[in-house]
Design an enzyme around this catalytic site. Structure first.
Site, PDB file in Angstrom:
ATOM      1  N   THR A  23     -24.090 -27.030 -43.556  1.00 24.86           N
ATOM      2  CA  THR A  23     -23.940 -26.883 -42.118  1.00 24.86           C
ATOM      3  C   THR A  23     -22.472 -26.967 -41.763  1.00 24.86           C
ATOM      4  O   THR A  23     -21.696 -27.615 -42.458  1.00 24.86           O
ATOM      5  CB  THR A  23     -24.794 -27.910 -41.335  1.00 24.86           C
ATOM      6  OG1 THR A  23     -24.877 -27.503 -39.979  1.00 24.86           O
ATOM      7  CG2 THR A  23     -24.227 -29.318 -41.416  1.00 24.86           C
ATOM      8  N   CYS A  29     -22.398 -33.315 -32.919  1.00 19.55           N
ATOM      9  CA  CYS A  29     -23.683 -33.200 -33.617  1.00 19.55           C
ATOM     10  C   CYS A  29     -23.685 -34.117 -34.844  1.00 19.55           C
ATOM     11  O   CYS A  29     -22.627 -34.510 -35.342  1.00 19.55           O
ATOM     12  CB  CYS A  29     -23.922 -31.762 -34.072  1.00 19.55           C
ATOM     13  SG  CYS A  29     -24.139 -30.586 -32.729  1.00 19.55           S
ATOM     14  N   HIS A  46     -29.519 -30.554 -38.479  1.00 20.91           N
ATOM     15  CA  HIS A  46     -28.281 -30.547 -37.700  1.00 20.91           C
ATOM     16  C   HIS A  46     -28.677 -30.753 -36.237  1.00 20.91           C
ATOM     17  O   HIS A  46     -29.015 -29.802 -35.539  1.00 20.91           O
ATOM     18  CB  HIS A  46     -27.571 -29.209 -37.903  1.00 20.91           C
ATOM     19  CG  HIS A  46     -26.272 -29.063 -37.176  1.00 20.91           C
ATOM     20  ND1 HIS A  46     -25.229 -28.360 -37.718  1.00 20.91           N
ATOM     21  CD2 HIS A  46     -25.834 -29.486 -35.963  1.00 20.91           C
ATOM     22  CE1 HIS A  46     -24.213 -28.355 -36.860  1.00 20.91           C
ATOM     23  NE2 HIS A  46     -24.580 -29.037 -35.787  1.00 20.91           N
TER      24      HIS A  46
END
Length: 159
Positions: A23, A29, A46
């Site tokens: 990711t 996040c 994520h």
């Protein structure tokens, strides 16, 4: 090596050898990364926000977007693939304060704390964390050995 990209609000697992789950650009996040070494199963979600209560429709269409829906789903996917709960290795990455210098919303910290809370609810905890600060992070985990790599524009490191 096969790469599976995990976008914002996405989650996936793999038990295929020679695969990387990756990711990109984790700011506020948080990536919750799980590895089960006996069966060599890697999983990642994520998450962008801590609580799905603000948008039920989105939580149903994209449960990985929220900590409270994404983490349980990831744990369920890992379990259904044969992962042993008592062997899970969990790591948390992200939760930075990006574009919020004054901490007005503190989304990164809220995501991180929500992740810790939901894991605790399942009797689990992270063995390593790289959270907070003000940098964006890219994260990759390999299925064959569970090696987790974090990088940004300046450097690469492991936890």
């Amino acid at each position: 090596m096969k790469r599976i990209d995990i976008g914002i609000g996405d989650l996936n697992i793999s038990k295929d050898s020679d695969t990387v789950l990756k990711t990109y650009a984790l700011g506020s996040c948080v990536a919750i990364v799980i590895y089960e070494p006996i069966h060599r199963i890697a999983g990642m979600v994520h998450v962008a926000l801590p609580d799905s209560g603000i948008n039920k429709a989105k939580s149903e269409s994209k449960p990985g977007y929220f900590v409270d829906t994404g983490v349980p789903l990831l744990l369920d996917m890992m379990s259904k693939s044969g992962a042993l709960k008592n062997k899970l290795i969990i790591k948390l990455i992200g939760g930075a304060s990006v574009l919020d210098d004054k901490g007005t919303f503190d989304i990164g910290k809220r995501n991180y704390l929500a992740a810790k809370k939901i894991l605790w609810k399942y009797g689990l905890g992270a063995i390593a964390e790289d959270v907070g600060g003000s940098i964006s992070r890219t994260v990759a985990i390999t299925t064959d050995d569970g090696e987790l790599t974090i990088s940004n524009a300046r450097k690469t490191w492991r936890i």
